[in-house]
Motif scaffolding. Structure first.
Motif, PDB file in Angstrom:
ATOM      1  N   THR A  12       0.880  -0.762   0.008  1.00  0.00           N
ATOM      2  CA  THR A  12      -0.308   0.000   0.181  1.00  0.00           C
ATOM      3  C   THR A  12       0.673   1.277  -0.418  1.00  0.00           C
ATOM      4  O   THR A  12       0.519   2.282  -0.463  1.00  0.00           O
ATOM      5  N   TYR A  30      -9.374  -0.666  -2.894  1.00  0.00           N
ATOM      6  CA  TYR A  30      -8.112  -0.824  -2.916  1.00  0.00           C
ATOM      7  C   TYR A  30      -7.644  -1.062  -1.212  1.00  0.00           C
ATOM      8  O   TYR A  30      -7.446  -2.229  -0.950  1.00  0.00           O
ATOM      9  N   GLY A  31      -8.502  -0.323  -0.836  1.00  0.00           N
ATOM     10  CA  GLY A  31      -8.195   0.171   0.699  1.00  0.00           C
ATOM     11  C   GLY A  31      -9.102  -1.181   1.359  1.00  0.00           C
ATOM     12  O   GLY A  31      -8.454  -1.363   2.484  1.00  0.00           O
ATOM     13  N   VAL A  71      -7.026  -4.593   0.841  1.00  0.00           N
ATOM     14  CA  VAL A  71      -5.932  -4.921   1.631  1.00  0.00           C
ATOM     15  C   VAL A  71      -6.760  -4.679   3.275  1.00  0.00           C
ATOM     16  O   VAL A  71      -6.487  -5.757   4.081  1.00  0.00           O
TER      17      VAL A  71
END
Ligand code: HEC
Ligand code: CU
Length: 339
Positions: free
Chosen positions: A53, A110-111, A114
């Motif tokens: 990230t 994407y967060g 993750v």
């Protein structure tokens, strides 16, 4: 600062040392990206996805910054009559609305991905370790084991470990950058973090929430070792301390009791009870003392016992300077026997 304090990780030049050249400085800065305490040197899956990230955000920001700088240079240096073909409306809608919406939505997705990967693979896994933050050291308890230690967490390589963190006084934050992100340690409640080390090694952690005068001297070590070594270590930690075996150590044990050490320290099997300071049952086996800021050897042990507040002003451990040298030596001998 007494000699030896914080001598483990030294990136900054000592006072009075010659100023470093640019090469030395660059090396020191780059060294900050490797080593035993770096979020950019991940040693397990949780830390790896956080590091990824970081790189994605870094690369994305670098691209956007270049774009903005290029546009600014264009605006400054291109003759006004020749930049007519970039229409303000297009720039505002495109650069001010469409572009951020697309980029931020992608980052949001994407967060989510993750935060999914930082969750454990399954609840079955776990070796459970309870970590209690104190001003300014870490109490480590292995669940259901009777094993209690300080400032040093042993874990088996390849196994998921559940860290249950809390605090005995103020808010601290548990952070071992090579293995996982930060997690707050709150008095009165327990937070849970998962981590796994994929390689054997010694990884340094640091309190990441300002917690008083000695916050900077509140570090710890995570020692990831093969399962068999870990089991041997844990079996040993479970045992009570053995009774002092020499005359000097016996004197030391008597002094330990007489000077009131057991009010704050437990030596399982010999002096149970105290929880204000670290459990000393197997203190001689630890690599470090005083929140991983001093190596554990005879001179540092003697210096610490004589005058702990000289190393950590504000610590709850009192100074024992007034005690005669012979008695202090016997105390150190007793502590050295706590293997
Ligand atoms: C009033 C409480 C108190 C008393 C009494 C006390 N200590 Fe401590 N001791 C502490 C605390 C708190 C620490 C942790 C300090 C830190 O690292 O910030 C500590 C740390 C230590 C450590 C380092 C342990 C480690 O793993 O880092 C040793 C060794 C030690 N004490 C020995 C002694 C001896 C020997 C006596 C008696 C002569 C004694 N202490 C009396 C509170 C106390
Ligand atoms: Cu802290």
């Amino acid at each position: 600062m007494p000699h030896g304090a914080n001598d483990q990780v030294t990136l900054l030049p000592r006072r009075g040392a010659p100023a470093p050249g640019p090469l030395a400085l660059a090396t020191a800065l780059l060294a900050g990206c490797g080593g035993a305490q770096s979020a950019l040197n991940p040693q397990g899956p949780v830390a790896a996805s956080l590091a990824q990230t970081w790189w994605i955000l870094f690369a994305g920001s670098a691209v956007i910054l270049s774009l903005v700088v290029a546009l600014a240079l264009y605006a400054v240096f291109r003759a006004p009559d020749r930049r007519g073909h970039v229409r303000p409306g297009t720039l505002i809608v495109g650069g001010g609305v469409v572009f951020p919406v697309v980029v931020l939505s992608a980052l949001l997705l994407y967060g989510f991905h993750v935060s999914g990967t930082t969750r454990p693979p399954g609840a079955e896994a776990a070796l459970r370790v309870e970590v209690v933050g104190h001003q300014w050291w870490w109490e480590i308890r292995y669940e259901g084991e009777g094993a209690v230690t300080a400032n040093e967490i042993h874990i088996p390589v390849g196994r998921t470990v559940e860290m249950r963190v809390t605090s005995a006084d103020v808010i601290h934050s548990f952070w071992v950058p090579s293995l996982a992100g930060k997690i707050d340690m709150m008095p009165g409640s327990t937070n849970v973090q998962w981590l796994r080390a994929d390689r054997p090694g010694v990884f340094r952690g640091q309190c990441a929430e300002f917690c008083g005068a000695q916050h900077a001297r509140m570090a710890l070590l995570v020692i990831a070792e093969p399962e068999a070594d870990f089991e041997r270590w844990r079996a040993h930690q479970r045992r009570d301390a053995v009774a002092p075996a020499t005359a000097e150590r016996t004197q030391g044990f008597a002094a330990f009791a007489k000077l009131g050490c057991p009010e704050c320290h437990t030596v399982r099997g010999l002096a149970p009870g105290g929880r204000v300071g670290p459990d000393l049952t197997h203190v001689a086996r630890r690599y470090t003392l005083a929140g991983a800021t001093l190596g554990n050897n005879r001179p540092t042990l003697a210096a610490w016992v004589a005058d702990a507040p000289a190393f950590k002003p504000g610590t709850r451990m009192p100074s024992f300077r007034h005690v005669d040298a012979k008695t202090r030596a016997s105390l150190v001998a007793f502590l050295e026997g706590l293997e």
